[in-house]
Design an enzyme around this catalytic site. Structure first.
Site, mmCIF file in Angstrom:
data_model
loop_
_atom_site.group_PDB
_atom_site.id
_atom_site.type_symbol
_atom_site.label_atom_id
_atom_site.label_comp_id
_atom_site.label_asym_id
_atom_site.label_seq_id
_atom_site.Cartn_x
_atom_site.Cartn_y
_atom_site.Cartn_z
ATOM 1 N N SER A 108 4.382 -4.800 -5.129
ATOM 2 C CA SER A 108 3.860 -3.427 -5.134
ATOM 3 C C SER A 108 2.783 -3.256 -6.209
ATOM 4 O O SER A 108 2.875 -3.841 -7.293
ATOM 5 C CB SER A 108 5.009 -2.457 -5.422
ATOM 6 O OG SER A 108 4.508 -1.184 -5.767
ATOM 7 N N TYR A 132 -2.376 0.242 -3.267
ATOM 8 C CA TYR A 132 -2.671 1.665 -3.155
ATOM 9 C C TYR A 132 -4.142 1.821 -3.525
ATOM 10 O O TYR A 132 -4.580 1.277 -4.548
ATOM 11 C CB TYR A 132 -1.802 2.494 -4.107
ATOM 12 C CG TYR A 132 -0.416 2.774 -3.567
ATOM 13 C CD1 TYR A 132 -0.251 3.441 -2.363
ATOM 14 C CD2 TYR A 132 0.715 2.376 -4.260
ATOM 15 C CE1 TYR A 132 1.021 3.704 -1.852
ATOM 16 C CE2 TYR A 132 1.988 2.641 -3.760
ATOM 17 C CZ TYR A 132 2.119 3.302 -2.554
ATOM 18 O OH TYR A 132 3.371 3.559 -2.045
ATOM 19 N N THR A 158 -1.336 0.366 1.946
ATOM 20 C CA THR A 158 -0.398 1.414 2.373
ATOM 21 C C THR A 158 -1.173 2.684 2.689
ATOM 22 O O THR A 158 -1.926 3.184 1.855
ATOM 23 C CB THR A 158 0.661 1.644 1.269
ATOM 24 O OG1 THR A 158 1.322 0.399 1.040
ATOM 25 C CG2 THR A 158 1.672 2.700 1.674
ATOM 26 N N LYS A 236 -0.286 -0.829 6.364
ATOM 27 C CA LYS A 236 1.163 -0.526 6.336
ATOM 28 C C LYS A 236 1.391 0.981 6.424
ATOM 29 O O LYS A 236 0.871 1.738 5.596
ATOM 30 C CB LYS A 236 1.758 -1.055 5.031
ATOM 31 C CG LYS A 236 3.219 -0.688 4.793
ATOM 32 C CD LYS A 236 3.739 -1.403 3.549
ATOM 33 C CE LYS A 236 5.192 -1.111 3.258
ATOM 34 N NZ LYS A 236 5.428 0.193 2.653
ATOM 35 N N HIS A 260 7.846 3.923 5.430
ATOM 36 C CA HIS A 260 8.038 3.883 3.977
ATOM 37 C C HIS A 260 9.537 4.042 3.627
ATOM 38 O O HIS A 260 9.887 4.679 2.642
ATOM 39 C CB HIS A 260 7.205 4.997 3.327
ATOM 40 C CG HIS A 260 6.672 4.661 1.968
ATOM 41 N ND1 HIS A 260 5.338 4.463 1.705
ATOM 42 C CD2 HIS A 260 7.290 4.520 0.768
ATOM 43 C CE1 HIS A 260 5.161 4.219 0.425
ATOM 44 N NE2 HIS A 260 6.331 4.241 -0.168
HETATM 45 C C1 LIG Z 1 12.479 2.135 -4.157
HETATM 46 C C2 LIG Z 1 11.362 1.936 -3.191
HETATM 47 C C3 LIG Z 1 10.069 1.781 -3.667
HETATM 48 C C4 LIG Z 1 9.017 1.568 -2.771
HETATM 49 N N1 LIG Z 1 7.776 1.334 -3.262
HETATM 50 C C5 LIG Z 1 6.773 1.076 -2.416
HETATM 51 C C6 LIG Z 1 5.490 0.774 -2.909
HETATM 52 O O1 LIG Z 1 5.249 0.713 -4.093
HETATM 53 N N2 LIG Z 1 4.509 0.559 -1.989
HETATM 54 C C7 LIG Z 1 4.733 0.617 -0.634
HETATM 55 O O2 LIG Z 1 3.812 0.425 0.143
HETATM 56 N N3 LIG Z 1 5.964 0.871 -0.151
HETATM 57 C C8 LIG Z 1 6.976 1.093 -1.006
HETATM 58 N N4 LIG Z 1 8.216 1.329 -0.507
HETATM 59 C C9 LIG Z 1 8.466 1.242 0.946
HETATM 60 C C10 LIG Z 1 8.857 -0.193 1.346
HETATM 61 O O3 LIG Z 1 7.759 -1.042 1.249
HETATM 62 C C11 LIG Z 1 9.386 -0.257 2.775
HETATM 63 O O4 LIG Z 1 8.492 0.380 3.639
HETATM 64 C C12 LIG Z 1 10.790 0.336 2.913
HETATM 65 O O5 LIG Z 1 11.548 0.110 1.769
HETATM 66 C C13 LIG Z 1 11.493 -0.250 4.111
HETATM 67 O O6 LIG Z 1 12.729 0.339 4.285
HETATM 68 P P1 LIG Z 1 14.133 -0.297 3.783
HETATM 69 O O7 LIG Z 1 14.206 -0.018 2.318
HETATM 70 O O8 LIG Z 1 15.122 0.459 4.576
HETATM 71 O O9 LIG Z 1 14.114 -1.768 4.083
HETATM 72 C C14 LIG Z 1 9.264 1.559 -1.380
HETATM 73 C C15 LIG Z 1 10.571 1.722 -0.911
HETATM 74 C C16 LIG Z 1 11.604 1.910 -1.790
HETATM 75 C C17 LIG Z 1 13.008 2.062 -1.262
HETATM 76 C C1 LIG Z 2 3.975 6.112 -9.158
HETATM 77 C C2 LIG Z 2 3.589 6.935 -8.011
HETATM 78 C C3 LIG Z 2 3.808 6.464 -6.657
HETATM 79 C C4 LIG Z 2 5.076 5.770 -6.409
HETATM 80 C C5 LIG Z 2 4.852 4.728 -5.409
HETATM 81 C C6 LIG Z 2 6.061 3.955 -5.152
HETATM 82 C C7 LIG Z 2 6.475 4.216 -3.769
HETATM 83 O O1 LIG Z 2 5.770 3.910 -2.852
HETATM 84 C C8 LIG Z 2 7.733 4.863 -3.516
HETATM 85 O O2 LIG Z 2 8.096 4.973 -2.337
HETATM 86 O O3 LIG Z 2 8.398 5.302 -4.457
#
Ligand SMILES: Cc1cc2nc3c(=O)[nH]c(=O)nc-3n(C[C@H](O)[C@H](O)[C@H](O)COP(=O)(O)O)c2cc1C
Ligand SMILES: CCCCCCC(=O)C(=O)O
Length: 369
Positions: A108, A132, A158, A236, A260
């Site tokens: 990420s 991002y 994303t 994504k 997401h």
């Molecule tokens: C705690 C957390 C943080 C996430 N951070 C990001 C991120 O920084 N960038 C992003 O594109 N998606 C982020 N996502 C979404 C994940 O990439 C993904 O789409 C999602 O977790 C898939 O679902 P699952 O947790 O049920 O496997 C985040 C998801 C979670 C749960």
């Molecule tokens: C720090 C600001 C954005 C958080 C991005 C992380 C993320 O995608 C999430 O789902 O949480």
């Protein structure tokens, strides 16, 4: 007797006991009423399997490719932010576990480890960088150049985060990154834009996202990205066939069907339900990945049967990390490999090429028979 961990849910339950509440709430939460968060998992159960019998499945392989790179399984690790809240080694442990297993790891932008730390921890890994796009385009370009230099193999852009979805529990309890942790990719940001300097009430995440992320993004920005890097681009967060068409027309290498993890627009379709129409529209013109609610080998099998090239999971890796860092993530990967292997054997598939749409049926059709 020590409890044996035999499925992802066992790790999830354990994480709920050992993680500090701020971390658990951040990792677990979805947006608003968390309808989509629940649907992602429930919808997998509404697709029923139609296994083939007597197929001579004694030799099986789940090896495949993603963006042309060989991988040992048709699944990989989705980007999740701030992994050092789960374990001191954070993203480095996850990347090492993925590399040891020969699967894709997506870092990420909002990681608590830097691009360079990942390259050092997992130099032979199939590491991809989730991007991002920042209002500050030079900061965005700098991230891309660092990912290129560190031998990351793809950019995962994303597109579902114009603003941050409202995770109510984080707003209620005022989510904050603990003082001993930093966003690894932004050592030199100016004071104003530093995560730690955002307002303290409510969720600092939302404040940071609104200051830094660019809500004016359009498909033109994908054209711009393609003009400044040779890395393959994965978009994504696509949920509609017409957006998938635009993604293809803008020359992406892959589309990640994702909501997401139910953390952005609540009320959108489960990803497994959004997948078939997108696969039909794209008709083989680029690869299609899926994430959201994948916790079982049979979920991976269903995603592939419905046309995904790869499935990704986010939270399960966090539960593994919370259990025992790199070892815990390795355990999660091994568990899913075992489950995919058993599911393939019982469905009559010797290779991923034999996983086709005849293997799945919607529940409604099933109960009408
Ligand atoms: C705690 C957390 C943080 C996430 N951070 C990001 C991120 O920084 N960038 C992003 O594109 N998606 C982020 N996502 C979404 C994940 O990439 C993904 O789409 C999602 O977790 C898939 O679902 P699952 O947790 O049920 O496997 C985040 C998801 C979670 C749960
Ligand atoms: C720090 C600001 C954005 C958080 C991005 C992380 C993320 O995608 C999430 O789902 O949480």
């Amino acid at each position: 007797m020590a409890l044996k961990f035999v499925c992802v849910e066992d790790y999830e339950k354990h994480a709920a006991k050992v993680l500090p509440s701020y971390a658990l709430e951040y990792y677990k939460s979805g947006a608003d009423e968390e309808q989509t968060l629940r649907e992602n998992r429930d919808s997998f159960k509404r697709w029923r399997l139609m296994p083939r019998m007597l197929r001579g499945v004694q030799n099986r392989s789940m090896n495949t490719t993603a963006l042309g790179f060989s991988v040992s399984a048709p699944f990989g690790i989705a980007p999740t932010a701030m992994q050092r809240m789960a374990h001191p080694d954070g993203e480095c442990a996850t990347a090492k576990a993925a590399a040891a297993h020969g699967i894709v790891y997506i870092l990420s932008t909002i990681a608590t480890s830097s691009i360079e730390e990942i390259a050092a921890a997992a130099p032979n890994g199939n590491n991809w960088f989730q991007l991002y796009i920042y209002k500050d385009r030079q900061a965005t370009i700098d991230l891309i150049r660092r990912a290129e230099k560190a031998n990351f193999k793809a950019l995962v852009v994303t597109v579902d985060t114009a603003v941050l979805g409202r995770r109510l529990v984080n707003e209620r309890h005022g989510f904050d990154l603990p003082a001993h942790l930093k966003l690894g990719n932004f050592n030199n940001v100016d004071e104003k834009s530093d995560f730690q300097t955002q307002k303290k009430e409510g969720s600092r995440l939302a404040a940071y996202a609104s200051v830094m992320f660019d809500p004016s993004l359009t498909w033109q920005d994908i054209t711009w990205l393609k003009s400044i890097t040779k890395l393959p681009i994965v978009v994504k967060g696509v949920l509609r066939p017409d957006d998938a068409e635009l993604a293809v027309q803008h020359g992406v290498s892959a589309i990640a069907v994702s909501n997401h993890g139910g953390r952005q627009l609540d009320g959108v379709q489960a990803t497994i339900d959004a997948l078939p129409a997108i696969v039909k529209q794209v008709n083989g013109r680029c690869e299609i990945f899926l994430d959201g609610g994948v916790t079982r080998g049979t979920d991976v099998l269903k995603a592939l049967a419905l046309g995904a090239k790869m499935a990704f999971f986010g939270r399960p890796a966090l539960w593994g990390l919370a259990h025992s860092g790199e070892e815990g993530v390795k355990n999660i990967i091994q568990l899913l490999k075992t489950e995919v292997d058993v599911a393939m054997a019982l469905a009559g598939c010797r290779s991923v090429d034999e996983i086709d749409s005849s293997l799945v049926l919607r529940q409604e059709l099933h109960s009408n028979l």
